[in-house]
Design a protein around this motif. Structure first.
Motif, PDB file in Angstrom:
ATOM      1  N   GLN A 158       0.827  -1.205   0.000  1.00 29.93           N
ATOM      2  CA  GLN A 158       0.000   0.000   0.000  1.00 29.93           C
ATOM      3  C   GLN A 158       0.867   1.262   0.000  1.00 29.93           C
ATOM      4  N   ALA A 159       1.996   1.203   0.713  1.00 36.58           N
ATOM      5  CA  ALA A 159       2.921   2.343   0.725  1.00 36.58           C
ATOM      6  C   ALA A 159       3.513   2.562  -0.662  1.00 36.58           C
ATOM      7  N   VAL A 172       2.067   1.783  -3.480  1.00 33.09           N
ATOM      8  CA  VAL A 172       0.985   2.337  -4.296  1.00 33.09           C
ATOM      9  C   VAL A 172       0.866   3.847  -4.075  1.00 33.09           C
ATOM     10  N   ARG A 173       1.088   4.274  -2.834  1.00 33.32           N
ATOM     11  CA  ARG A 173       1.006   5.711  -2.519  1.00 33.32           C
ATOM     12  C   ARG A 173       2.210   6.488  -3.050  1.00 33.32           C
ATOM     13  N   GLY A 174       3.184   5.746  -3.567  1.00 31.63           N
ATOM     14  CA  GLY A 174       4.343   6.416  -4.154  1.00 31.63           C
ATOM     15  C   GLY A 174       5.547   6.523  -3.254  1.00 31.63           C
ATOM     16  N   GLU A 175       5.540   5.833  -2.099  1.00 30.86           N
ATOM     17  CA  GLU A 175       6.688   5.910  -1.190  1.00 30.86           C
ATOM     18  C   GLU A 175       7.872   5.166  -1.794  1.00 30.86           C
ATOM     19  N   ARG A 209       8.833   1.016  -2.577  1.00 31.79           N
ATOM     20  CA  ARG A 209       9.019   0.531  -3.944  1.00 31.79           C
ATOM     21  C   ARG A 209      10.401  -0.103  -4.117  1.00 31.79           C
TER      22      ARG A 209
END
Length: 379
Positions: free
Chosen positions: A282-283, A285-288, A292
């Motif tokens: 989820q992190a 996906v949020r762009g963190e 990634r």
């Protein structure tokens, strides 16, 4: 001809006819004979037995080329069911299907155990809850398949080592057969997943297929020419316990540097300092960027493990499933790059890598397939 030989032929013919009806229904006796190469009298005799046993029913009348319309056959789907159980390590997930594998319903219950007795009790309670939820009586169940994490003695139906649950020598088959009065088949969860993919995932079961289950742990199921590979001591497919760092972390199995200490859900979460692998996804996906990067690094590590599998088994295809593969968008690019960079040949580098289309149901459906294989697959 010896009596034993005759009985074996009869069993093979029975499975051949059952499987033909399963795959080609509605089908006539004449077409079964034509497509299997069995004689019409043999087909008629075995079909009569299957109808008497309640496994096959006559349905609509087929088209006629001049004579009487033939009676068509199909597998009975009313009042007979199979249960598949994905047993742990965090939940017990149960699935109820017909004899053709049509899903009637599913349930999931949290699992928290410290002893074999507690584990078996919660397993039984989950199956009872499934039956109650869909108003199915025990006498309508043909059998129960159970997919268990860790090392499994499939023939004896014993969970020999369940490292994440810290349990040993669990008499699953014995206790569940005693509780429910039906045949119980037990298999390692990754091998069950492979069987589920072969039966329900529309692959050619006579290829060499490796299904890798990546979740709380990592395991692989290997199918060679339609048969699950168990190995001499039932250890085939313990992919997660491939050592890739001699000085790495201590794994739940007691060894250091196992693949699952790098690429399982808990390992990913630990590196990210988060509560779960799902949270890392989820992190991402949020762009963190940190999340990634960790997932991309995990993809590279999995790629190293998979290229070892490719060099060892040279499979036609590898199917990836389990909760961690929810992050496939971040894992796959680096995973495939690693395989391409390390493969011995161009053809090995192009080994097909698929994400399971069965998703979270793959293992429970594989547990169902344990019973269906017993019923339908030729000996």
């Amino acid at each position: 001809m010896q009596r034993g030989t005759f009985q074996l032929m009869k069993t093979v013919n029975r499975s051949l006819i059952l499987n033909k009806i399963r795959l080609a229904a509605p089908i006539s006796r004449a077409d079964i004979a034509k497509e299997t190469g069995l004689t019409p009298p043999t087909v008629s005799t075995i079909v009569k037995e299957l109808i008497e046993q309640g496994l096959v029913v006559e349905s609509t009348l087929g088209s006629s080329s001049g004579g009487r319309k033939p009676k068509m056959l199909r597998i009975r789907t009313e009042g007979l069911f199979v249960i598949g159980v994905d047993a742990g390590p965090e939940t017990v997930d149960c699935i109820l299907t017909t004899l053709t594998g049509e899903v009637i319903g599913t349930i999931s219950r949290n699992l928290q155990v410290y002893t074999n007795r507690e584990f078996l009790k919660q397993l039984s309670q989950a199956v009872d809850y499934l039956l109650e939820s869909y108003s199915v009586k025990r006498e309508h169940i043909l059998g129960i398949g159970i997919a268990m994490h860790g090392v499994v003695d499939a023939e004896a139906g014993i969970g020999q080592v369940a490292p994440i649950l810290k349990l040993h020598n669990i008499p699953i088959k014995q206790e569940m057969e005693s509780a429910f009065g039906v045949p119980v088949k037990v298999e390692n969860d990754a091998r069950a997943m492979a069987l589920g993919e072969a039966w329900f995932g529309k692959y050619d079961t006579y290829e060499t297929i490796v299904a890798v289950n990546i979740g709380s742990g990592i395991g692989a199921g290997i199918i060679i020419q339609g048969r699950l590979l168990h190995g001499a001591a039932g250890l085939a497919g313990e992919f997660g316990h491939m050592s890739i760092d001699l000085n790495g972390e201590i794994c739940a199995c007691g060894n250091r540097g196992c693949l699952q200490t790098f690429a399982s859900g808990p390992a990913i979460a630990k590196r990210a300092g988060m509560i779960s692998g799902e949270a890392v996804y989820q992190a991402a996906v949020r762009g963190e960027e940190t999340a990634r990067n960790i997932l991309q690094e995990t993809g590279r590590t999995l790629g190293i493990g998979l290229i070892n599998l490719i060099h060892l088994l040279n499979p036609d295809r590898i199917i990836l499933g389990g909760g961690v593969m929810q992050s496939a968008a971040y894992l796959l690019p680096s995973l495939k790059e690693e395989i391409k960079a390390r493969a011995l040949t161009d053809k090995a580098a192009k080994t097909e890598i698929h994400i399971s289309e069965l998703e979270e149901r793959a293992t429970a459906l594989g547990a169902v397939a344990l019973l269906l294989e017993e019923l339908f697959a030729p000996v």
